[in-house]
Design a protein around this motif. Structure first.
Motif, short mmCIF file in Angstrom:
data_model
loop_
_atom_site.label_atom_id
_atom_site.label_comp_id
_atom_site.label_asym_id
_atom_site.label_seq_id
_atom_site.Cartn_x
_atom_site.Cartn_y
_atom_site.Cartn_z
N ASN A 195 -4.05 12.75 -8.54
CA ASN A 195 -2.79 13.24 -7.98
C ASN A 195 -1.70 13.20 -9.06
O ASN A 195 -0.95 14.16 -9.23
CB ASN A 195 -2.42 12.35 -6.78
N CYS A 236 1.34 4.03 -3.26
CA CYS A 236 1.17 5.48 -3.16
C CYS A 236 2.45 6.21 -3.54
O CYS A 236 2.41 7.23 -4.24
CB CYS A 236 0.70 5.86 -1.76
N ASN A 237 3.59 5.70 -3.11
CA ASN A 237 4.86 6.34 -3.48
C ASN A 237 5.15 6.19 -4.97
O ASN A 237 5.78 7.07 -5.56
CB ASN A 237 6.00 5.81 -2.62
N LEU A 265 -5.94 9.10 -6.33
CA LEU A 265 -4.54 8.80 -6.61
C LEU A 265 -4.21 9.08 -8.08
O LEU A 265 -3.16 9.64 -8.40
CB LEU A 265 -4.23 7.34 -6.26
N ALA A 285 2.85 6.30 -7.25
CA ALA A 285 2.04 7.36 -7.85
C ALA A 285 2.82 8.67 -7.81
O ALA A 285 2.85 9.42 -8.79
CB ALA A 285 0.71 7.49 -7.12
N SER A 308 0.83 -1.21 0.00
CA SER A 308 0.00 0.00 0.00
C SER A 308 0.86 1.26 0.00
O SER A 308 0.60 2.21 -0.74
CB SER A 308 -0.93 0.00 1.22
N TYR A 320 -2.70 15.44 4.19
CA TYR A 320 -2.80 15.44 2.72
C TYR A 320 -3.79 16.50 2.25
O TYR A 320 -3.47 17.31 1.38
CB TYR A 320 -3.22 14.03 2.28
N THR A 362 -8.68 5.32 -5.34
CA THR A 362 -7.97 5.12 -6.60
C THR A 362 -8.13 6.34 -7.52
O THR A 362 -7.16 6.78 -8.14
CB THR A 362 -8.47 3.84 -7.31
N LEU A 397 -4.67 3.58 3.27
CA LEU A 397 -5.15 2.56 2.33
C LEU A 397 -5.08 1.17 2.96
O LEU A 397 -6.03 0.39 2.88
CB LEU A 397 -4.32 2.61 1.05
N TYR A 433 2.62 10.52 1.01
CA TYR A 433 2.37 9.23 0.35
C TYR A 433 2.47 8.07 1.34
O TYR A 433 1.72 7.09 1.22
CB TYR A 433 3.34 9.02 -0.82
N MET A 440 -0.79 8.17 3.23
CA MET A 440 -1.85 7.67 2.34
C MET A 440 -1.79 6.15 2.25
O MET A 440 -2.84 5.48 2.27
CB MET A 440 -1.69 8.27 0.93
N GLY A 441 -0.59 5.60 2.15
CA GLY A 441 -0.43 4.16 2.08
C GLY A 441 -0.91 3.46 3.33
O GLY A 441 -1.58 2.42 3.26
#
Length: 171
Positions: free
Chosen positions: A105, A29-30, A102, A32, A25, A153, A99, A78, A71, A74-75
């Motif tokens: 983003n 995010c990282n 993301l 992205a 997760s 965020y 999603t 998630l 990120y 966020m992970g």
């Protein structure tokens, strides 16, 4: 039952699998962020360097550490929602909206830097802001901590929205 993060977890999900989901997760995010950074050029001679920016424009060095932290948060957020889904909660819509935010983003970096458009950057960041709020609203009943982890965020994107609007207005 085992306990991860204070919440019961069914025997079918091992600590190893849960750890893999957490790492996956955070990496997602990282990644992205990494994709978005492929479009981001801010150095001397870049399009961005030619723009008129407001006095409150942060120094360039601040963006990488702030986004990396965001990120990671966020992970973790998630991960918490995915784990609730594994326990049997219906998390499909919250995960779909996550999603979408993301993707938006990543698209902001493409619209603003890739297309060199302050206008499209502004449109995308407004949609991003709305989608983050929607994600937080949908995450809250699933796992409150997942929604709270997104507060930094939304605060940063609120600032980035103001910054994008100001750059759009000045240019």
């Amino acid at each position: 039952w085992h306990h991860i993060g204070g919440y019961p977890m069914q025997e079918s999900v091992s600590k190893t699998k849960a750890g893999g989901i957490l790492i996956g997760s955070v990496l997602l995010c990282n990644c992205a962020g990494l994709l978005g950074s492929l479009f981001t050029t801010t150095g001397p001679g870049s399009w961005y360097s030619t723009l008129i920016k407001p006095a409150f424009n942060p120094p360039a060095w601040i963006f990488a550490p702030v986004w990396t932290l965001l990120y990671i948060l966020m992970g973790i957020s998630l991960y918490l929602v995915i784990m609730e889904g594994i326990k049997g909660r219906d998390v499909r819509i919250p995960l779909l909206v996550f999603t979408i935010q993301l993707i938006l983003n990543i698209l902001w970096s493409y619209a603003f830097f890739g297309l060199e458009s302050t206008f499209f950057g502004l449109l995308v960041i407004i949609l991003l802001w709305i989608s983050i709020v929607a994600t937080m609203i949908l995450f809250y009943p699933v796992r409150k901590a997942a929604a709270w982890l997104l507060v930094p965020y939304i605060l940063w994107v609120s600032f980035a929205t103001l910054l994008t609007y100001t750059i759009y207005s000045l240019n």
